[in-house]
Design a protein around this motif. Structure first.
Motif, short mmCIF file in Angstrom:
data_model
loop_
_atom_site.label_atom_id
_atom_site.label_comp_id
_atom_site.label_asym_id
_atom_site.label_seq_id
_atom_site.Cartn_x
_atom_site.Cartn_y
_atom_site.Cartn_z
N ASP A 28 -27.05 4.95 24.64
CA ASP A 28 -25.93 5.19 25.55
C ASP A 28 -25.32 3.87 26.01
O ASP A 28 -24.09 3.71 26.07
CB ASP A 28 -26.38 5.97 26.79
CG ASP A 28 -26.75 7.41 26.52
OD1 ASP A 28 -26.40 7.93 25.44
OD2 ASP A 28 -27.40 8.01 27.40
N LEU A 29 -26.17 2.92 26.36
CA LEU A 29 -25.71 1.62 26.82
C LEU A 29 -24.93 0.90 25.72
O LEU A 29 -23.86 0.34 25.95
CB LEU A 29 -26.88 0.76 27.30
CG LEU A 29 -26.52 -0.64 27.81
CD1 LEU A 29 -25.60 -0.55 29.02
CD2 LEU A 29 -27.78 -1.41 28.16
N ALA A 30 -25.45 0.95 24.50
CA ALA A 30 -24.78 0.30 23.37
C ALA A 30 -23.40 0.91 23.14
O ALA A 30 -22.43 0.18 22.88
CB ALA A 30 -25.64 0.43 22.11
N LYS A 31 -23.30 2.22 23.24
CA LYS A 31 -22.01 2.89 23.05
C LYS A 31 -21.02 2.49 24.14
O LYS A 31 -19.83 2.27 23.87
CB LYS A 31 -22.19 4.41 23.04
CG LYS A 31 -22.87 4.92 21.78
CD LYS A 31 -23.13 6.41 21.88
CE LYS A 31 -23.90 6.91 20.65
NZ LYS A 31 -24.25 8.33 20.79
N ALA A 35 -17.54 0.51 23.53
CA ALA A 35 -16.27 1.07 23.99
C ALA A 35 -15.50 0.05 24.84
O ALA A 35 -14.28 -0.10 24.70
CB ALA A 35 -16.50 2.35 24.78
N ALA A 36 -16.22 -0.67 25.70
CA ALA A 36 -15.57 -1.69 26.53
C ALA A 36 -14.99 -2.80 25.65
O ALA A 36 -13.88 -3.28 25.88
CB ALA A 36 -16.56 -2.26 27.54
N ASN A 41 -10.21 -5.39 23.01
CA ASN A 41 -9.50 -5.76 21.78
C ASN A 41 -8.14 -5.08 21.70
O ASN A 41 -7.15 -5.69 21.31
CB ASN A 41 -10.33 -5.41 20.55
CG ASN A 41 -11.52 -6.33 20.37
OD1 ASN A 41 -11.60 -7.38 21.00
ND2 ASN A 41 -12.45 -5.92 19.53
N LEU A 42 -8.09 -3.80 22.06
CA LEU A 42 -6.82 -3.08 22.04
C LEU A 42 -5.85 -3.66 23.07
O LEU A 42 -4.65 -3.77 22.80
CB LEU A 42 -7.03 -1.59 22.29
CG LEU A 42 -7.70 -0.83 21.14
CD1 LEU A 42 -8.04 0.60 21.57
CD2 LEU A 42 -6.82 -0.82 19.91
N GLY A 43 -6.37 -4.05 24.21
CA GLY A 43 -5.53 -4.68 25.23
C GLY A 43 -4.95 -6.00 24.74
O GLY A 43 -3.77 -6.31 24.96
N ALA A 44 -5.77 -6.78 24.04
CA ALA A 44 -5.29 -8.05 23.49
C ALA A 44 -4.24 -7.82 22.41
O ALA A 44 -3.23 -8.53 22.37
CB ALA A 44 -6.47 -8.86 22.93
N LEU A 45 -4.45 -6.83 21.55
CA LEU A 45 -3.46 -6.51 20.52
C LEU A 45 -2.14 -6.07 21.14
O LEU A 45 -1.06 -6.45 20.69
CB LEU A 45 -3.98 -5.43 19.58
CG LEU A 45 -5.06 -5.87 18.60
CD1 LEU A 45 -5.64 -4.66 17.86
CD2 LEU A 45 -4.50 -6.87 17.61
#
Length: 105
Positions: A28-31, A35-36, A41-45
């Motif tokens: 769960d922590l890894a997921k 996601a974060a 990355n999407l914010g930077a794009l």
């Protein structure tokens, strides 16, 4: 899957975040971390595709400078606009002068 709670002896803030997110396992922590990372990355794009990272960052920084200079929330936009319109290098003095102009001082 390994239980995450058995390993959460660390920082109280980290424990609170794990509890808030409902994380029960290391998976769960890894997921959540993945996601974060994807969101960043999407914010930077998005920034690259629109205003550009530096331009967006400087706009945010200018708002913070206005707030630090003592601008009230309703004054921030006017201070930012005046500082940008000046065409001068953005400095603390410029932002303070813009705030005085907004206030009619």
């Amino acid at each position: 899957c390994t239980s995450y709670k058995s390993h959460s002896h660390g920082h109280p803030g980290a424990k609170a975040n794990v509890a808030l997110l409902g994380i029960k396992t290391a998976d769960d922590l890894a997921k959540c971390i993945a996601a974060a990372g994807l969101a960043q990355n999407l914010g930077a794009l998005r920034a690259l595709a629109t205003v550009g990272i530096q331009s967006g960052h400087m706009k945010l920084h200018l708002r913070q400078m206005a707030t630090s200079a003592g601008a009230k929330p309703e004054e921030v936009e006017a201070v930012v606009t005046l500082a940008k319109k000046s065409g001068k290098r953005i400095t603390v003095t410029l932002v303070e002068d813009a705030l005085r102009q907004v206030r009619g001082e």
